[in-house]
Design a protein around this motif. Structure first.
Motif, mmCIF file in Angstrom:
data_model
loop_
_atom_site.group_PDB
_atom_site.id
_atom_site.type_symbol
_atom_site.label_atom_id
_atom_site.label_comp_id
_atom_site.label_asym_id
_atom_site.label_seq_id
_atom_site.Cartn_x
_atom_site.Cartn_y
_atom_site.Cartn_z
ATOM 1 N N ALA A 107 50.995 5.445 75.318
ATOM 2 C CA ALA A 107 51.174 4.599 76.498
ATOM 3 C C ALA A 107 51.596 5.431 77.697
ATOM 4 N N PRO A 108 51.333 4.921 78.905
ATOM 5 C CA PRO A 108 51.864 5.586 80.090
ATOM 6 C C PRO A 108 53.398 5.534 80.037
ATOM 7 N N LEU A 109 54.035 6.597 80.449
ATOM 8 C CA LEU A 109 55.477 6.753 80.246
ATOM 9 C C LEU A 109 56.309 5.616 80.836
ATOM 10 N N VAL A 110 56.241 5.417 82.121
ATOM 11 C CA VAL A 110 57.112 4.428 82.766
ATOM 12 C C VAL A 110 56.686 3.008 82.420
ATOM 13 N N GLU A 111 55.405 2.720 82.573
ATOM 14 C CA GLU A 111 54.921 1.371 82.295
ATOM 15 C C GLU A 111 55.142 0.995 80.840
ATOM 16 N N GLY A 112 54.899 1.939 79.941
ATOM 17 C CA GLY A 112 55.112 1.684 78.524
ATOM 18 C C GLY A 112 56.578 1.462 78.204
ATOM 19 N N VAL A 121 61.036 3.259 69.181
ATOM 20 C CA VAL A 121 59.736 3.578 69.772
ATOM 21 C C VAL A 121 59.932 4.768 70.697
ATOM 22 N N LEU A 122 59.099 5.782 70.523
ATOM 23 C CA LEU A 122 59.123 6.964 71.380
ATOM 24 C C LEU A 122 58.023 6.866 72.418
ATOM 25 N N LEU A 123 58.331 7.276 73.643
ATOM 26 C CA LEU A 123 57.330 7.425 74.701
ATOM 27 C C LEU A 123 57.470 8.846 75.233
ATOM 28 N N ALA A 124 56.356 9.550 75.322
ATOM 29 C CA ALA A 124 56.390 10.955 75.726
ATOM 30 C C ALA A 124 55.467 11.184 76.911
ATOM 31 N N ASP A 125 55.841 12.148 77.763
ATOM 32 C CA ASP A 125 55.007 12.359 78.945
ATOM 33 C C ASP A 125 53.730 13.136 78.642
ATOM 34 N N ILE A 130 60.804 10.707 76.178
ATOM 35 C CA ILE A 130 60.755 12.160 76.044
ATOM 36 C C ILE A 130 59.943 12.721 77.202
ATOM 37 N N SER A 131 60.564 13.604 77.966
ATOM 38 C CA SER A 131 59.886 14.213 79.103
ATOM 39 C C SER A 131 60.263 15.677 79.211
#
Length: 128
Positions: free
Chosen positions: A92-97, A63-67, A7-8
């Motif tokens: 978590a950091p967006l890209v690395e995560g 799993v969601l990752l958000a900026d 999500i960004s």
């Protein structure tokens, strides 16, 4: 398989991060972008996130990752509305995560392990 949603505020950023994560997930991980608002501008859209979660969910959770900012709030709102505990937001950091999560998901690991892999990316320093 556990799915991943990025999500960004930017459609381009979400698509690029998803592309990198998919490659690191050796084509096995399902990684869906949810970037920008519903009209393609900068912003966030709960509808786009819901669609991405539905596309990524192979039955083992997502799993969601958000900026930042409203992307995080949108992820939290979706989780509050989701039934059960099958959707988790990674701190978590967006890209690395996303890369760590995709790599773990590609092994067939469960939701907790994929979530933990994403969050472990916080500890990977780029300098000494």
């Amino acid at each position: 398989m556990v799915g991943i949603v990025i999500i960004s505020h930017s459609r381009t950023l979400a698509e690029g991060a998803a592309e990198v994560a998919r490659e690191m997930g050796v084509g096995k991980a399902v990684v869906e972008p949810a970037g920008g608002d519903s009209e393609g501008r900068l912003g966030t859209s709960i509808d786009l996130v819901e669609q991405a979660v539905a596309a990524a969910d192979g039955g083992d959770g997502v799993v969601l990752l958000a900026d930042l900012g409203s992307s995080v709030l949108t992820a939290k709102m979706l989780i509050e509305d989701a039934a059960g505990d099958r959707v988790l937001l990674a701190d978590a950091p967006l890209v690395e995560g996303a890369v760590a999560a995709a790599s773990m998901a590609a092994t067939g690991a469960g939701l907790a392990a994929v979530h933990a892999a994403a969050e472990s990316a916080r500890d990977h320093r780029k300098t000494g």
